[in-house]
Design an enzyme around this catalytic site. Sequence first.
Site, PDB file in Angstrom:
ATOM      1  N   GLY A 219     -51.640  53.404  25.990  1.00 44.55           N
ATOM      2  CA  GLY A 219     -52.858  54.168  26.230  1.00 44.55           C
ATOM      3  C   GLY A 219     -52.668  55.666  26.177  1.00 44.55           C
ATOM      4  O   GLY A 219     -53.635  56.411  26.001  1.00 44.55           O
ATOM      5  N   ASP A 254     -57.846  59.168  29.858  1.00 44.88           N
ATOM      6  CA  ASP A 254     -57.913  60.307  28.946  1.00 44.88           C
ATOM      7  C   ASP A 254     -56.745  60.386  27.968  1.00 44.88           C
ATOM      8  O   ASP A 254     -56.742  61.226  27.073  1.00 44.88           O
ATOM      9  CB  ASP A 254     -58.004  61.622  29.741  1.00 44.88           C
ATOM     10  CG  ASP A 254     -56.868  61.797  30.736  1.00 44.88           C
ATOM     11  OD1 ASP A 254     -55.813  61.151  30.577  1.00 44.88           O
ATOM     12  OD2 ASP A 254     -57.039  62.591  31.689  1.00 44.88           O
ATOM     13  N   GLY A 255     -55.736  59.540  28.144  1.00 38.04           N
ATOM     14  CA  GLY A 255     -54.592  59.575  27.237  1.00 38.04           C
ATOM     15  C   GLY A 255     -53.658  60.751  27.470  1.00 38.04           C
ATOM     16  O   GLY A 255     -52.748  60.983  26.672  1.00 38.04           O
ATOM     17  N   ARG A 313     -42.142  45.825  24.669  1.00 40.45           N
ATOM     18  CA  ARG A 313     -42.100  45.302  26.041  1.00 40.45           C
ATOM     19  C   ARG A 313     -42.309  43.788  26.038  1.00 40.45           C
ATOM     20  O   ARG A 313     -42.734  43.212  25.024  1.00 40.45           O
ATOM     21  CB  ARG A 313     -43.209  45.937  26.887  1.00 40.45           C
ATOM     22  CG  ARG A 313     -43.089  47.461  27.004  1.00 40.45           C
ATOM     23  CD  ARG A 313     -44.268  48.143  26.286  1.00 40.45           C
ATOM     24  NE  ARG A 313     -44.164  49.610  26.280  1.00 40.45           N
ATOM     25  CZ  ARG A 313     -44.344  50.379  27.334  1.00 40.45           C
ATOM     26  NH1 ARG A 313     -44.647  49.846  28.487  1.00 40.45           N
ATOM     27  NH2 ARG A 313     -44.226  51.681  27.229  1.00 40.45           N
ATOM     28  N   ASP A 402     -45.915  44.551  31.492  1.00 41.91           N
ATOM     29  CA  ASP A 402     -46.033  45.508  30.391  1.00 41.91           C
ATOM     30  C   ASP A 402     -45.119  46.713  30.595  1.00 41.91           C
ATOM     31  O   ASP A 402     -44.985  47.545  29.694  1.00 41.91           O
ATOM     32  CB  ASP A 402     -47.478  45.981  30.232  1.00 41.91           C
ATOM     33  CG  ASP A 402     -48.038  46.588  31.511  1.00 41.91           C
ATOM     34  OD1 ASP A 402     -48.213  45.840  32.488  1.00 41.91           O
ATOM     35  OD2 ASP A 402     -48.287  47.799  31.545  1.00 41.91           O
ATOM     36  N   ASN A 403     -44.484  46.817  31.763  1.00 41.93           N
ATOM     37  CA  ASN A 403     -43.535  47.894  32.039  1.00 41.93           C
ATOM     38  C   ASN A 403     -42.090  47.404  32.019  1.00 41.93           C
ATOM     39  O   ASN A 403     -41.201  48.082  32.532  1.00 41.93           O
ATOM     40  CB  ASN A 403     -43.815  48.528  33.403  1.00 41.93           C
ATOM     41  CG  ASN A 403     -45.104  49.334  33.420  1.00 41.93           C
ATOM     42  OD1 ASN A 403     -45.602  49.731  32.382  1.00 41.93           O
ATOM     43  ND2 ASN A 403     -45.644  49.563  34.600  1.00 41.93           N
TER      44      ASN A 403
END
Length: 722
Positions: A219, A254-255, A313, A402-403
Amino acid sequence: MSTPTKVPLGSLPLPLSSHTLTKNLTPDRTAASPKAFRQVQHSQPSTQRRARLLSPETHFSYVAPNPLPFPFKIVPEEGEDVSPANQAELIERWLAAREALQEKDITERSNGLRLHFPAGREQPRELIGLSETGLRDCLPHLDVGDAFDLLGLPRLTKDPTNEEPQETENPARRELIDILSGYATLINVEEDVDKSWAPWSLRYSGHQFGTWAGQLGDGRAISILATPHPSNAELTYELQLKGAGRTPFSRGADGLAVVRSSIREFLCAEAMHALGIPTTRSLSLISLPELPVLRERIERACVLTRVAPSFIRIGSFESLNPPESMFFLGGGQQEKDLEALRILGKWVGRRVLKLEGIKWREEGQAGDAWGRQLVLESARRNAKMVAGWQAYGFMHGVINTDNVSIMGLTIDYGPYAFMDVFNPYHICNHSDGEGRYSYQAQPSVVMYALRSLLTSLSPLIGAENALGNKAVSPGWAKDMSDEQFAEWRKQGNDLVLAELEDTFQDTCAEEYRRLMHKRLGLRRIDLDDESKLIRPLTSLLAEHRLDFHSTFRRLAYFKPSLVDSPASTGNLESSKADFDAFVESLMALTPEPQMVDTFKAKIDWKKWLEKYSERIESEKGLWDADEDVDLQRERAMRDANPRFVLRQWVLEEVIKKVEQDTKSGRRVLGKVLQMACSPFEPWGAEDNLSPTDILDDEVLEERRYCGIGEQQMLGFQCSCSS
């Protein structure tokens, strides 16, 4: 080894197509090539900035850096048609003006790439950090120009010369800052697939705090380049910008990233590497001082460049075969795509994990099964990683699937912390109310992630088993029935689950033992060491509220002669006094003496030190007989137990200094980075700890930075936005 020829960032050589992620995995179908992506940038740039579900077969999406405030504040030009019918076109024109579409230098580089800049986005960008160790290890062929001179002399105190570096024109440094700030983009849109290139973000899914969250993805991370290491063409490093703008995976965010969180990751990645714990690496920090970012408060934007052989991942696999019948938080979830799972797995096994002993399937030829080995190799790597976390008191804070890196690298530093006062139940993330990711739970939640990996790959493993341990072929799942899928999934899970758990647990335990023996200066591993020495020691630390790292460092100075009989020392009173003094020095390592039962602590320490002394004495023959054994062990322990630890109070102080004054703050940041990269050095004149010694201001400040800090910062918890 010869010194590699240094070249500017935009001229770094590209990997072979067979080693390049974007040449082997499947892009988002809205831009299936760099050339198609370039057209999207011109005509419909909102495609890469709009959060959306990607098609099920997708592994990644082409997306270029574009750090902008979000929601976008689109102001029409004077006289521009803003009627409802033209608003969509207005948005596309506004975004296109801020995309890096203009070539300023049309000279094609040796790697075929060209540098492009935006016409309507001029952002001040300021280099505040550059990792010498990350550069040396991963990108020794990168020319950074005079970047280190610009950053100034790393110091915790004011430079006595009072000299400020003067910025001059330097093409290599300017290009470095332009690209790594997300201002300029490297791209090539030629028809030749070997030469074409564009940045990308990965698609993945995952379990967040144990709940399925649907599509997630990069993201706020964009990989801009990959390059082979000059001494090993098989080793490719990706350069990834974190905080460079929205991607299709940003959801409502917001990235962007802020100075605070970027400094935390920049420092900790290199600190972890120095401790020998597998991790992604840091390269640079570039502040965007005029780009505001809303977190708990308005903060300044910052772009971190991190480096790794791969950022794939466990969640990358989960997205292609998500768990069935699970409630999830998120924007949605695609159907499974088992062919995309095969493509990803083969790529990861062959080029990322480099699985050994496998004959890989080529067109028209059978190949060996790889699914089981992929899961077990990822388990071994992640087991070693988490053993390093436990041995050095590191807490990740958000070990969502995902981490968790498929390579077993520590990734995505957020609300992390290093242990202060030892507490196995400590929670470093204040968003983790149930303690899912507490220190003691970390091995089990990494195991949870590995089970999720197995669940994703289990139907493929079952199919490989049905083929006689051969690789499945392209299109293997095209006509698979639900019944066949369920059968192969069960077979694959049953075949591997017990082996996976045993492999993880055995590898983690073995690595933890190895590291703890190293920290205790022991050269032989006895089967009862953990029950007689290691667990009793950590129990002592917890019960008597002792600082984890300072205690291990202090034990380096322990000598068995302190508990010897009077006959060996020649003086009963002297021997007892020296031993008592050492025990007192250990007890002084609690920041909360009012909470400690001093009488019991002395008795407990004396009992443990007597056992430790016996254990040390039993190894005398394993050291060099021509040199003092105590001195050898002291050196070995000092090389295993950090003098400097990247504590929360240190991070908060560095962040504050950089936020208040970038020029002086980046000198402090540079010095703390040096200390983090050489944590075992005797910073602050450790060898000479007499309070009466006259030390200069810099050494005194080093000594303070090696301290435990103020009591109110002990066990400080961070938020996920950290």
